[in-house]
Design a protein around this motif. Structure first.
Motif, PDB file in Angstrom:
ATOM      1  N   ALA A 146     -20.019  11.414 -35.828  1.00 21.21           N
ATOM      2  CA  ALA A 146     -20.468  10.362 -36.496  1.00 21.21           C
ATOM      3  C   ALA A 146     -19.545   9.919 -37.528  1.00 21.21           C
ATOM      4  N   GLY A 147     -19.725   8.509 -37.887  1.00 21.16           N
ATOM      5  CA  GLY A 147     -18.873   8.029 -39.152  1.00 21.16           C
ATOM      6  C   GLY A 147     -19.188   8.837 -40.358  1.00 21.16           C
ATOM      7  N   GLU A 148     -18.115   8.764 -41.449  1.00 22.12           N
ATOM      8  CA  GLU A 148     -18.187   9.577 -42.576  1.00 22.12           C
ATOM      9  C   GLU A 148     -19.371   9.335 -43.374  1.00 22.12           C
ATOM     10  N   LEU A 149     -19.905   8.103 -43.378  1.00 20.34           N
ATOM     11  CA  LEU A 149     -21.159   7.880 -44.256  1.00 20.34           C
ATOM     12  C   LEU A 149     -22.415   8.609 -43.755  1.00 20.34           C
ATOM     13  N   VAL A 150     -22.402   8.815 -42.214  1.00 18.06           N
ATOM     14  CA  VAL A 150     -23.514   9.316 -41.852  1.00 18.06           C
ATOM     15  C   VAL A 150     -23.624  10.645 -42.051  1.00 18.06           C
ATOM     16  N   LEU A 151     -22.344  11.366 -41.974  1.00 15.33           N
ATOM     17  CA  LEU A 151     -22.277  12.835 -42.202  1.00 15.33           C
ATOM     18  C   LEU A 151     -22.394  12.958 -43.732  1.00 15.33           C
ATOM     19  N   LYS A 152     -21.947  12.060 -44.498  1.00 16.33           N
ATOM     20  CA  LYS A 152     -21.828  12.324 -46.107  1.00 16.33           C
ATOM     21  C   LYS A 152     -23.371  12.500 -46.654  1.00 16.33           C
ATOM     22  N   PHE A 153     -24.205  11.467 -46.296  1.00 16.49           N
ATOM     23  CA  PHE A 153     -25.426  11.157 -46.574  1.00 16.49           C
ATOM     24  C   PHE A 153     -26.424  11.477 -45.800  1.00 16.49           C
ATOM     25  N   GLY A 154     -26.364  12.824 -45.078  1.00 20.45           N
ATOM     26  CA  GLY A 154     -27.680  13.514 -44.526  1.00 20.45           C
ATOM     27  C   GLY A 154     -28.234  12.715 -43.314  1.00 20.45           C
ATOM     28  N   LEU A 155     -27.617  11.914 -42.832  1.00 21.20           N
ATOM     29  CA  LEU A 155     -28.194  11.135 -41.428  1.00 21.20           C
ATOM     30  C   LEU A 155     -27.631  11.761 -40.293  1.00 21.20           C
ATOM     31  N   ALA A 156     -27.023  12.840 -40.315  1.00 23.22           N
ATOM     32  CA  ALA A 156     -26.544  13.560 -38.880  1.00 23.22           C
ATOM     33  C   ALA A 156     -27.238  14.723 -38.895  1.00 23.22           C
ATOM     34  N   ASP A 157     -27.341  15.219 -37.461  1.00 29.02           N
ATOM     35  CA  ASP A 157     -27.721  16.652 -37.244  1.00 29.02           C
ATOM     36  C   ASP A 157     -26.583  17.603 -37.176  1.00 29.02           C
ATOM     37  N   ASP A 158     -26.938  18.881 -36.657  1.00 25.85           N
ATOM     38  CA  ASP A 158     -25.766  19.842 -37.066  1.00 25.85           C
ATOM     39  C   ASP A 158     -24.705  19.653 -35.812  1.00 25.85           C
ATOM     40  N   LYS A 159     -24.908  18.993 -34.944  1.00 26.81           N
ATOM     41  CA  LYS A 159     -23.938  18.407 -33.853  1.00 26.81           C
ATOM     42  C   LYS A 159     -23.015  17.320 -34.527  1.00 26.81           C
ATOM     43  N   GLY A 160     -23.374  16.662 -35.491  1.00 23.36           N
ATOM     44  CA  GLY A 160     -22.704  15.465 -35.994  1.00 23.36           C
ATOM     45  C   GLY A 160     -22.920  14.247 -35.690  1.00 23.36           C
ATOM     46  N   TRP A 161     -24.109  14.142 -34.875  1.00 25.82           N
ATOM     47  CA  TRP A 161     -24.544  12.713 -34.756  1.00 25.82           C
ATOM     48  C   TRP A 161     -25.989  12.309 -35.383  1.00 25.82           C
ATOM     49  N   ALA A 162     -26.346  11.137 -35.424  1.00 22.13           N
ATOM     50  CA  ALA A 162     -27.478  10.559 -36.017  1.00 22.13           C
ATOM     51  C   ALA A 162     -28.718  10.574 -35.300  1.00 22.13           C
ATOM     52  N   GLN A 163     -29.708  11.340 -35.413  1.00 23.40           N
ATOM     53  CA  GLN A 163     -30.988  11.325 -34.712  1.00 23.40           C
ATOM     54  C   GLN A 163     -31.774  10.242 -34.986  1.00 23.40           C
ATOM     55  N   ILE A 164     -32.116   9.333 -34.305  1.00 24.75           N
ATOM     56  CA  ILE A 164     -32.776   7.951 -34.463  1.00 24.75           C
ATOM     57  C   ILE A 164     -34.226   8.050 -33.676  1.00 24.75           C
ATOM     58  N   ASN A 165     -34.903   7.066 -34.154  1.00 25.30           N
ATOM     59  CA  ASN A 165     -36.070   6.879 -33.261  1.00 25.30           C
ATOM     60  C   ASN A 165     -35.637   5.887 -32.357  1.00 25.30           C
ATOM     61  N   PRO A 166     -35.673   6.082 -31.044  1.00 24.36           N
ATOM     62  CA  PRO A 166     -35.043   5.238 -30.172  1.00 24.36           C
ATOM     63  C   PRO A 166     -35.541   3.842 -29.917  1.00 24.36           C
ATOM     64  N   LYS A 167     -36.826   3.557 -30.218  1.00 30.62           N
ATOM     65  CA  LYS A 167     -37.326   2.150 -30.270  1.00 30.62           C
ATOM     66  C   LYS A 167     -36.942   1.288 -31.208  1.00 30.62           C
ATOM     67  N   THR A 168     -36.473   2.149 -32.498  1.00 26.63           N
ATOM     68  CA  THR A 168     -36.011   0.951 -33.579  1.00 26.63           C
ATOM     69  C   THR A 168     -34.841   1.327 -34.134  1.00 26.63           C
ATOM     70  N   PHE A 169     -34.063   2.649 -33.715  1.00 25.88           N
ATOM     71  CA  PHE A 169     -32.744   3.041 -34.181  1.00 25.88           C
ATOM     72  C   PHE A 169     -33.047   3.473 -35.907  1.00 25.88           C
ATOM     73  N   GLU A 170     -34.286   3.565 -36.331  1.00 25.33           N
ATOM     74  CA  GLU A 170     -34.515   4.163 -37.732  1.00 25.33           C
ATOM     75  C   GLU A 170     -34.158   5.417 -37.601  1.00 25.33           C
ATOM     76  N   SER A 171     -33.373   6.064 -38.811  1.00 27.30           N
ATOM     77  CA  SER A 171     -33.098   7.281 -38.837  1.00 27.30           C
ATOM     78  C   SER A 171     -34.342   8.168 -38.988  1.00 27.30           C
ATOM     79  N   LYS A 172     -34.261   9.432 -38.106  1.00 29.48           N
ATOM     80  CA  LYS A 172     -35.275  10.353 -38.342  1.00 29.48           C
ATOM     81  C   LYS A 172     -35.303  11.280 -39.497  1.00 29.48           C
ATOM     82  N   ASN A 173     -34.146  11.150 -40.265  1.00 29.74           N
ATOM     83  CA  ASN A 173     -34.147  11.881 -41.431  1.00 29.74           C
ATOM     84  C   ASN A 173     -34.447  10.850 -42.682  1.00 29.74           C
ATOM     85  N   VAL A 174     -34.419   9.830 -42.767  1.00 27.02           N
ATOM     86  CA  VAL A 174     -34.479   8.687 -43.809  1.00 27.02           C
ATOM     87  C   VAL A 174     -35.030   7.479 -43.516  1.00 27.02           C
TER      88      VAL A 174
END
Length: 434
Positions: free
Chosen positions: A292-320
């Protein structure tokens, strides 16, 4: 199967209707309230297919919501069709877009800066000029970043000699120039990463258009594809086209047969494969592993595989809460493509507008489609339809599909024409007028 007319309509309002249910600071870090007007303020980071679409469609769905798009570049070069520039039958300006229509036609506030900080608790983003923008909702669409550490000897700076050209712009031009300077009889080596990465068919389209250029200008040359995978998108169609147009000029080596590159020597232009083979290229197009892009990695939006986990119905982050991650950075079953990012942008826009207006987002249906050129007059395509609801994003069985194999020259030429129409439509829908 859906027909092409219906598919192209889904890039515009026909498809959107279902969605409606690290620098030193040079200035003061005071919050800039100048863009905050109306019932709420949405900040969108990233002006590519995802971010630009989200910014535009929030204003389409509710003009009383203020939207600020933060994008460092004044012009954007699309990755779709960038291979036509490398192949030499289009120019860089042919894939250039700007943000003027988003501003002039839709009232999106455009800020050409880089985001250096996200404060989720305070709901602000800090720009590299020191200003802070306060938001009610934040959309993050930074595309991808590269994981050079996955291959021994690989470093980011080697992109100046072994270009990836996986972000369109200067890298695209550099790879084109290297191709032009390559001797007749030389070898063009492409190093292809494992999944997931941006644009699954992209390397194979690029190989096709490089072969087209070489066939017409340096016919003794070879295109060698070293792949970290054992299969790839539209494989049968690409291989059929390679054989018909280029004979044995294009060679694909799958992972299990020694295609996986484990080490690189940028200075000597040598790659080493998992089978122990040492390969020197006249031009090496090294496409790194991706995250994922650097901002996603830097600010805690990514999982341990390097991609952002989202609510699929809205794309809201599951983390924030109140941060939405769309496009290539989001972990979904959809291919990482410009069309997917455009679809994500519309889903997120509809969800954000619904939330701001005290409503719940509705289930919807979105699409992804991708055209690839095997030559300027030879096109192939794939399309898929997805349901979006609380259960996730799921492919609709029996919808979409790939181009049929074994078709004649006339059919493939029509597909190439459709490819240009597809590109023009998705670009207009993202940065132009509805």
């Amino acid at each position: 199967m859906i027909n092409r007319r219906d598919l192209l309509k889904l890039t515009g309002l026909a498809g959107v209707s279902t969605l409606l249910g690290g620098k030193a600071f040079a200035m003061s870090s005071k919050v800039d309230e100048s863009a905050v007007k109306g019932k709420a303020h949405v900040v969108v980071i990233g002006g590519g297919f995802g971010g630009a679409t989200a910014a535009k469609y929030i204003k389409v769905f509710d003009k009383d919501i203020s939207v600020t798009l933060v994008e460092p570049s004044t012009k954007y070069y699309t990755c779709p069709f960038s291979n036509t520039v490398i192949g030499g039958f289009k120019k860089l300006e042919d894939i250039e877009v700007d943000f003027s229509k988003l501003k002039d036609l839709y009232g999106v506030n455009i800020v050409h800066q880089t985001v250096v900080e996200i404060d989720a608790a305070g709901k602000t983003v800090t720009l590299d000029n020191g200003k802070k923008l306060k938001y009610d909702k934040l959309v993050v669409s930074p595309g991808i970043s590269f994981n050079y550490s996955a291959v021994e000897g690989a470093k980011p700076e080697m992109a100046e000699t072994l270009p990836h050209a996986w972000k369109a712009g200067p890298q695209t031009v550099l790879l084109r120039k290297q191709l032009e300077a390559m001797p007749d009889g030389g070898t063009f080596v492409m190093v292809i990463p494992p999944n997931p990465y941006r644009c699954p068919p992209g390397p194979y389209e690029r190989a096709s258009l490089v072969a087209w250029y070489l066939k017409n200008n340096k016919p003794k040359s070879k295109v060698l594809l070293l792949d970290a995978k054992n299969e790839f998108a539209k494989q049968k169609l690409f291989m059929e086209g390679w054989q018909a147009l280029y004979g044995n000029m294009v060679e694909w080596v799958q992972a299990d047969l020694g295609g996986k590159v484990v080490k690189v020597d940028p200075k000597e232009k040598i790659v080493y494969t998992s089978s122990g083979e040492k390969i020197k290229g006249d031009v090496i197009n090294f496409i790194p592993h991706q995250k994922a892009g650097e901002l996603v990695l830097k600010f805690g939006l990514a999982d341990d595989k390097g991609w952002a986990q989202i609510n699929p119905k809205t794309f809201e982050s599951k983390n924030v809460k109140d941060i939405y991650v769309i496009g290539d950075s989001a972990a979904t079953i959809m291919p990482k493509s410009g069309f997917s990012a455009n679809s994500h942008g519309k889903v997120a826009a509809a969800a954000i507008v619904a939330s701001i207006n005290g409503k719940n987002p509705e289930d919807t249906t979105i699409v992804n489609t991708c055209y690839s050129l095997v030559s300027p007059d030879y096109g192939i395509s794939v399309a898929a339809v997805y349901n979006v609801n609380e259960k996730g994003i799921t492919a609709v069985q029996g919808a979409g599909g790939v181009s049929p194999a074994g078709m004649d020259e006339k059919f493939r030429k029509k597909e190439a024409i459709y490819a240009q129409v597809w590109y023009d439509n998705i670009v207009a829908d993202t940065w132009g007028k509805v």
